[in-house]
Design an enzyme around this catalytic site. Structure first.
Site, PDB file in Angstrom:
ATOM      1  N   ASN A  91       0.874  -1.168   0.000  1.00  0.00           N
ATOM      2  CA  ASN A  91       0.000   0.000   0.000  1.00  0.00           C
ATOM      3  C   ASN A  91       0.919   1.228   0.000  1.00  0.00           C
ATOM      4  O   ASN A  91       1.445   1.608   1.038  1.00  0.00           O
ATOM      5  CB  ASN A  91      -0.870  -0.056   1.266  1.00  0.00           C
ATOM      6  CG  ASN A  91      -1.829   1.107   1.368  1.00  0.00           C
ATOM      7  OD1 ASN A  91      -1.807   2.021   0.542  1.00  0.00           O
ATOM      8  ND2 ASN A  91      -2.659   1.089   2.390  1.00  0.00           N
ATOM      9  N   GLU A 127      -8.267  -5.342   5.122  1.00  0.00           N
ATOM     10  CA  GLU A 127      -8.130  -5.034   3.693  1.00  0.00           C
ATOM     11  C   GLU A 127      -7.005  -5.840   3.058  1.00  0.00           C
ATOM     12  O   GLU A 127      -7.107  -6.248   1.903  1.00  0.00           O
ATOM     13  CB  GLU A 127      -7.890  -3.527   3.514  1.00  0.00           C
ATOM     14  CG  GLU A 127      -9.134  -2.713   3.802  1.00  0.00           C
ATOM     15  CD  GLU A 127      -8.847  -1.273   4.208  1.00  0.00           C
ATOM     16  OE1 GLU A 127      -8.377  -1.071   5.343  1.00  0.00           O
ATOM     17  OE2 GLU A 127      -9.103  -0.364   3.401  1.00  0.00           O
ATOM     18  N   ARG A 154     -11.021  15.930   7.649  1.00  0.00           N
ATOM     19  CA  ARG A 154     -11.773  16.305   6.433  1.00  0.00           C
ATOM     20  C   ARG A 154     -13.181  16.761   6.805  1.00  0.00           C
ATOM     21  O   ARG A 154     -13.807  16.158   7.684  1.00  0.00           O
ATOM     22  CB  ARG A 154     -11.868  15.099   5.491  1.00  0.00           C
ATOM     23  CG  ARG A 154     -10.571  14.784   4.799  1.00  0.00           C
ATOM     24  CD  ARG A 154     -10.675  13.509   3.986  1.00  0.00           C
ATOM     25  NE  ARG A 154      -9.754  12.503   4.486  1.00  0.00           N
ATOM     26  CZ  ARG A 154      -9.741  11.230   4.125  1.00  0.00           C
ATOM     27  NH1 ARG A 154     -10.609  10.784   3.250  1.00  0.00           N
ATOM     28  NH2 ARG A 154      -8.868  10.389   4.623  1.00  0.00           N
ATOM     29  N   GLY A 195     -12.839   5.419  10.438  1.00  0.00           N
ATOM     30  CA  GLY A 195     -11.440   5.549  10.852  1.00  0.00           C
ATOM     31  C   GLY A 195     -11.086   7.017  10.744  1.00  0.00           C
ATOM     32  O   GLY A 195     -11.967   7.879  10.837  1.00  0.00           O
ATOM     33  N   HIS A 245     -17.485   2.211   7.867  1.00  0.00           N
ATOM     34  CA  HIS A 245     -16.029   2.244   8.031  1.00  0.00           C
ATOM     35  C   HIS A 245     -15.674   3.585   8.661  1.00  0.00           C
ATOM     36  O   HIS A 245     -15.661   4.623   7.988  1.00  0.00           O
ATOM     37  CB  HIS A 245     -15.361   2.076   6.660  1.00  0.00           C
ATOM     38  CG  HIS A 245     -13.866   2.058   6.711  1.00  0.00           C
ATOM     39  ND1 HIS A 245     -13.106   0.932   6.451  1.00  0.00           N
ATOM     40  CD2 HIS A 245     -12.970   3.041   7.000  1.00  0.00           C
ATOM     41  CE1 HIS A 245     -11.832   1.222   6.581  1.00  0.00           C
ATOM     42  NE2 HIS A 245     -11.721   2.496   6.907  1.00  0.00           N
ATOM     43  N   ARG A 303      -2.575  -2.135  -3.426  1.00  0.00           N
ATOM     44  CA  ARG A 303      -3.754  -1.318  -3.200  1.00  0.00           C
ATOM     45  C   ARG A 303      -3.611  -0.057  -4.059  1.00  0.00           C
ATOM     46  O   ARG A 303      -2.576   0.609  -4.034  1.00  0.00           O
ATOM     47  CB  ARG A 303      -3.832  -0.905  -1.734  1.00  0.00           C
ATOM     48  CG  ARG A 303      -5.038  -0.043  -1.492  1.00  0.00           C
ATOM     49  CD  ARG A 303      -4.922   0.682  -0.184  1.00  0.00           C
ATOM     50  NE  ARG A 303      -6.148   1.403   0.075  1.00  0.00           N
ATOM     51  CZ  ARG A 303      -6.191   2.563   0.692  1.00  0.00           C
ATOM     52  NH1 ARG A 303      -5.085   3.145   1.111  1.00  0.00           N
ATOM     53  NH2 ARG A 303      -7.333   3.170   0.897  1.00  0.00           N
ATOM     54  N   GLY A 343     -10.726   2.000  12.772  1.00  0.00           N
ATOM     55  CA  GLY A 343     -10.210   2.485  14.065  1.00  0.00           C
ATOM     56  C   GLY A 343     -11.280   2.883  15.064  1.00  0.00           C
ATOM     57  O   GLY A 343     -11.298   2.385  16.199  1.00  0.00           O
ATOM     58  N   LYS A 356       3.436   0.817   2.952  1.00  0.00           N
ATOM     59  CA  LYS A 356       3.095  -0.223   3.932  1.00  0.00           C
ATOM     60  C   LYS A 356       3.166  -1.565   3.229  1.00  0.00           C
ATOM     61  O   LYS A 356       2.830  -1.661   2.044  1.00  0.00           O
ATOM     62  CB  LYS A 356       1.670  -0.014   4.452  1.00  0.00           C
ATOM     63  CG  LYS A 356       1.510   1.202   5.314  1.00  0.00           C
ATOM     64  CD  LYS A 356       0.137   1.199   5.992  1.00  0.00           C
ATOM     65  CE  LYS A 356      -0.137   2.547   6.589  1.00  0.00           C
ATOM     66  NZ  LYS A 356      -1.445   3.094   6.297  1.00  0.00           N
ATOM     67  N   HIS A 396     -12.671   3.098   0.162  1.00  0.00           N
ATOM     68  CA  HIS A 396     -12.774   2.016   1.160  1.00  0.00           C
ATOM     69  C   HIS A 396     -13.493   0.785   0.601  1.00  0.00           C
ATOM     70  O   HIS A 396     -14.030  -0.022   1.360  1.00  0.00           O
ATOM     71  CB  HIS A 396     -13.555   2.476   2.416  1.00  0.00           C
ATOM     72  CG  HIS A 396     -12.891   3.560   3.194  1.00  0.00           C
ATOM     73  ND1 HIS A 396     -13.594   4.590   3.779  1.00  0.00           N
ATOM     74  CD2 HIS A 396     -11.595   3.770   3.503  1.00  0.00           C
ATOM     75  CE1 HIS A 396     -12.768   5.398   4.407  1.00  0.00           C
ATOM     76  NE2 HIS A 396     -11.550   4.926   4.252  1.00  0.00           N
ATOM     77  N   GLY A 418     -14.761   2.603  14.597  1.00  0.00           N
ATOM     78  CA  GLY A 418     -15.853   1.622  14.602  1.00  0.00           C
ATOM     79  C   GLY A 418     -15.518   0.368  15.401  1.00  0.00           C
ATOM     80  O   GLY A 418     -16.379  -0.206  16.066  1.00  0.00           O
TER      81      GLY A 418
HETATM   82  P1  ADP Z   1      -7.026   5.174   8.744  1.00  0.00           P
HETATM   83  O1  ADP Z   1      -6.717   3.750   8.305  1.00  0.00           O
HETATM   84  O2  ADP Z   1      -8.122   5.829   7.978  1.00  0.00           O
HETATM   85  O3  ADP Z   1      -5.831   6.030   8.948  1.00  0.00           O
HETATM   86  P2  ADP Z   1      -7.905   3.892  11.179  1.00  0.00           P
HETATM   87  O4  ADP Z   1      -8.982   3.004  10.692  1.00  0.00           O
HETATM   88  O5  ADP Z   1      -6.631   3.286  11.620  1.00  0.00           O
HETATM   89  O6  ADP Z   1      -7.652   5.077  10.180  1.00  0.00           O
HETATM   90  O7  ADP Z   1      -8.523   4.741  12.385  1.00  0.00           O
HETATM   91  C1  ADP Z   1      -7.720   5.612  13.119  1.00  0.00           C
HETATM   92  C2  ADP Z   1      -8.588   6.391  14.064  1.00  0.00           C
HETATM   93  O8  ADP Z   1      -9.342   5.495  14.916  1.00  0.00           O
HETATM   94  C3  ADP Z   1      -7.753   7.204  15.034  1.00  0.00           C
HETATM   95  O9  ADP Z   1      -7.498   8.458  14.510  1.00  0.00           O
HETATM   96  C4  ADP Z   1      -8.644   7.284  16.233  1.00  0.00           C
HETATM   97  O10 ADP Z   1      -9.466   8.429  16.100  1.00  0.00           O
HETATM   98  C5  ADP Z   1      -9.559   6.094  16.183  1.00  0.00           C
HETATM   99  N1  ADP Z   1      -9.369   5.162  17.303  1.00  0.00           N
HETATM  100  C6  ADP Z   1     -10.163   5.088  18.374  1.00  0.00           C
HETATM  101  N2  ADP Z   1      -9.743   4.161  19.232  1.00  0.00           N
HETATM  102  C7  ADP Z   1      -8.662   3.601  18.706  1.00  0.00           C
HETATM  103  C8  ADP Z   1      -7.782   2.565  19.126  1.00  0.00           C
HETATM  104  N3  ADP Z   1      -7.934   1.911  20.279  1.00  0.00           N
HETATM  105  N4  ADP Z   1      -6.765   2.262  18.303  1.00  0.00           N
HETATM  106  C9  ADP Z   1      -6.596   2.891  17.137  1.00  0.00           C
HETATM  107  N5  ADP Z   1      -7.395   3.882  16.701  1.00  0.00           N
HETATM  108  C10 ADP Z   1      -8.410   4.237  17.465  1.00  0.00           C
END
Ligand code: ADP
Length: 389
Positions: free
Chosen positions: A7, A376, A232, A201, A199, A84, A322, A14, A173, A324
């Protein structure tokens, strides 16, 4: 079969090496700050500690060379590489084997996602040159959304403009939403026909999935649309752009940066883009943090109803990514705003922490609510096996 999933971003790469049959992840890591001072590789192997390798990474080619050197020691022959790709544009209704033609498509659609697609295309090319014996597969994040109904993807702009510039809802996503459908369907069988995959995050989108087919999604031409995200703004009146430009004197680039990097939860909370910091701020009585949470629940519930409407119904809701997967507070906040629809989650089940997919709604809830950890990389690896296997 062992698959290497890559990725690539403009300054990061990554990687994950996994066995698709056993789901074992032999190694994973991230090459960070490529082309920037202070570059390093964060690397982790099965059963091992996280390591930080401080190495000069002037370009992606150097990064890939390092990754392959590190992986050589693990001694697991790589059967294929899955890439990806953020934007598949108007070419990819599904994943595709890399050829001169498909690689050219990734570059052709790159103006829609310039920060990602050019780097991804470069990395694919480097992999082909360096390891001609290994097959490569393109897995576009937009592919799952490609065949949504025209009424959902078409924007009400002049047809010639839409056609000339390929303007439509592409979504994002898609690989995650596809994985969520697959997992929910495996667990729920015939009980799930109309799923809203949430989703959430740092980037966030919802997807309406009816019997495995995408019916609509909240991200649009780009991943700026839809929900309020970490930095965003999500959907707003498009005239805001003209107004900021004409009256505020902001350039188009300034507005781009503002809406992508300085808005969302970060802007409303004035504290952080991370939901954990915002939840903590709200617990300590910070009104801006509380407003950020309220707005997040409000918009997520509102767009959930929009997704349900696109399928004329919904039987299952799945939280992932993250926020969810990890935030019971955010899940409860969204579900509470859907209580009028008969959505009820069990507070004790909502608090359980687990890496397994699970139901968190009460038996009498009108909609089954689940938490489903996304994967993913595994979905990408499955596509590699399907196409190269
Ligand atoms: P992306 O892949 O879009 O960068 P993620 O799916 O990894 O994002 O989500 C990251 C976000 O999830 C963090 O910015 C945070 O707000 C939230 N989050 C809440 N709790 C946790 C946790 N225990 N571990 C990781 N992220 C968390």
């Amino acid at each position: 079969m062992n698959v290497l999933v890559i990725n690539a971003g403009s300054s990061s790469l990554k990687y994950q090496l996994l066995d698709v049959d056993t789901k074992e992840v032999y190694a994973k890591g991230n090459c960070e700050r490529i082309g920037i001072e202070g570059s390093f590789i964060g690397h982790e192997e099965l059963g091992g500690e996280k390591q930080k390798l401080e190495v000069a990474l002037p370009d992606h080619k150097t990064a890939i060379t390092y990754v392959f050197d590190i992986l050589k020691d693990i001694n697991k022959p790589i059967g294929g590489i899955g890439h990806r790709v953020v934007q598949g544009g108007w070419y990819f209704p599904e994943s595709a084997v890399v050829t001169d033609e498909t690689l050219a498509w990734v570059r052709e659609v790159a103006p829609l996602a310039p920060l990602h697609n050019y780097a991804e295309a470069d990395v694919i090319e480097i992999c082909r040159e360096m390891f001609p014996e290994i097959g490569n597969v393109i897995v576009p994040d937009t592919a799952f959304h490609y065949n949504m109904p025209e009424r959902a993807w078409r924007y009400a702009l002049p047809r010639d403009v839409v056609d000339t510039y390929h303007i439509r809802k592409y979504g994002a996503h898609g690989t995650s939403h596809r994985f969520i459908w697959r997992t929910v369907h495996e667990l729920m069988g015939d009980k799930t026909h109309k799923l809203v995959s949430c989703h959430l995050g740092s980037g966030a989108s919802l997807c309406a999935i009816e019997d495995g087919k995408c019916m609509d999604t909240t991200m649009g031409l780009t991943p700026l649309d839809g929900l309020i995200m970490g930095t965003r703004c999500g959907t707003l009146d498009p005239a805001t752009v003209f107004y900021l430009n004409r009256v505020g004197g902001y350039s188009i680039d300034d507005i781009d940066t503002m809406m992508n990097k300085q808005s969302g939860l970060l802007a409303v909370s004035a504290v952080s883009s991370d939901s954990r910091d915002i939840e903590e701020g709200a617990h300590n009585g910070d009104a801006n943090c509380q407003m950020a949470l309220d707005m997040f629940y409000y918009r997520t519930a509102q767009l959930f109803a929009e997704m349900a409407s696109s399928m004329e119904g919904v039987d299952t809701m799945a939280f992932t990514a993250g926020i969810g997967e990890n935030s019971p507070e955010m899940r409860a906040g969204v579900a509470d705003r859907l209580a009028w629809m008969g959505v009820k989650i069990d507070p004790a089940k909502n608090e359980i922490r687990s890496d397994e997919p699970r139901v968190i709604s009460t038996p009498d809830s009108s909609i089954t609510v689940m938490v489903v950890p996304t994967n993913e990389e595994y979905m990408i690896a499955l596509d590699v096996v399907d196409l190269l296997g």
